[in-house]
Scaffold this active site. Sequence first.
Site, PDB file in Angstrom:
ATOM      1  CG  HIS A 123      -6.012  -1.991  -0.050  1.00 53.60           C
ATOM      2  ND1 HIS A 123      -5.398  -1.413  -1.365  1.00 53.60           N
ATOM      3  CD2 HIS A 123      -5.697  -1.577   1.171  1.00 53.60           C
ATOM      4  CE1 HIS A 123      -4.544  -0.726  -0.474  1.00 53.60           C
ATOM      5  NE2 HIS A 123      -4.135  -0.681   1.283  1.00 53.60           N
TER       6      HIS A 123
ATOM      7  CG  ASP B  10      -6.481  -2.054  -4.068  1.00 48.65           C
ATOM      8  OD1 ASP B  10      -7.845  -1.489  -3.325  1.00 48.65           O
ATOM      9  OD2 ASP B  10      -6.269  -1.927  -3.758  1.00 48.65           O
TER      10      ASP B  10
ATOM     11  CB  SER C 121      -0.759   0.392   1.204  1.00 46.11           C
ATOM     12  OG  SER C 121      -1.944   1.251   1.262  1.00 46.11           O
TER      13      SER C 121
END
Length: 331
Positions: free
Chosen positions: A304, A276, A149
Site C-alpha cells: 500500500h 495491497d 489512498s
Amino acid sequence: MTGYPAPSWLPGGHAQTIYPLLIKSPPPRYRRERWQTPDDDFIDLDWSDPRPPCLAPEIRTNAATNSAPLMVLFHGLEGSSASHYASSLMHATAAIGWTGVVVHFRGCSGEINRLPRAYHSGDSDEIDWILRRLQQLFPHRPRYAIGVSLGGNALLKWLGERETAAANCLRAAAAVSAPLDLSVSGHHLARGFNRLYTRHFLHTLKRKAADKLRRHPGIFDERRMRAASNLHDFDDEVTAPLHGFSSADDYWRRASSKPWLAGIRLPTLLLNARNDPFLPEQALPTASQVAASVQIEFPAQGGHVGFVAGQPPGRLDWLPQRLLHYFQNEV
C-alpha cells in the site's frame, strides 16, 4: 518506464507497506498557505518549488504567469505533507522544475478545523472547490493532480462525476493505492494482521474526534466513538453522520469511486499493487469497468503506497518517477 521492479529482499505486501516509514526522506522546506473555505472553515496547503524559499507568498502567487507545471497532491487517511510519499513526490517534482503543493484535508495539517465536519473518502465537492481555485490562480500553468489512498478515491470520484468538465481544471491525473470499493476495503482492514493498520488510524481519528466533541458537544456519542474497534464502527458513529450519510454502509457505498471509473474522460493513471493489504486483488476493476482514458497498472507487488526499489536499504524514488513519467511522456 518498465514495470515495478519489486526487491527480492523485501517480500510481501505488509513489509512493502510498512518499510517505507523507516527510510523516508525529510520533507522539503514547505511554505504554508491557509485558505478560507466557502463555509467559513479552513484548509492548509504546503507549497514546494525550485524557487528560493525566502520568496514571500505574494511573489509566489504573482508568478501565476509562469509556465512551469503545477503538481497537486491529495494525501491519504490521516496523512499530511510529511507522509513518505508526499516527501518523495515533492522532492522529485522540484528536481524537474515543477511547483508542487500538498493539499491538507480539513484537520490534517496539525490544527483541528473549525466545523464539526472534517473530511471523508468521497469528498469530491471539496476537491472540486480546491482545483477550481488553483485553476483561477494559475490559469497559464499545466496542472496535474495525484491522489493517494483516500485522496485517490476522492479524486477518482471527482473525475468520474465531472467527466469532460474535469479538463477545465487538470491536464491529467493519477491515483495510487486507492481503496476503490470502500466496503470491501473497510471490512478487509478489520481482519487478521490488517487490524494493525486499523488501530493506527483509529488512534489519531479518535483523538481528533474527542477534540471535536469538546468544541461541539453532542454531535455524536463519545462512549460509542471510543468503543469503536474497527473503521466501520467509527464511521457509523462519527464520519457518516457528520458528513450527511445515514450509516457507515451508506457512506461506503456512496463514496466509493469504483462505480465512477467508467465516467472518467481525463487521462488518468490508476496504480494499485495486487498485494495491497488495504484492497484485495479481486476488488480491482477489469479493463471493461474503466473508461478508455484510464490506464490501469496493477503490478503484482508494491504493498500500500510502498513501491520500495533498489538494493538494501532501498529507495522510494520509483513511485514519483513513474508518476512523473506518465505526465511527461504518456499523456
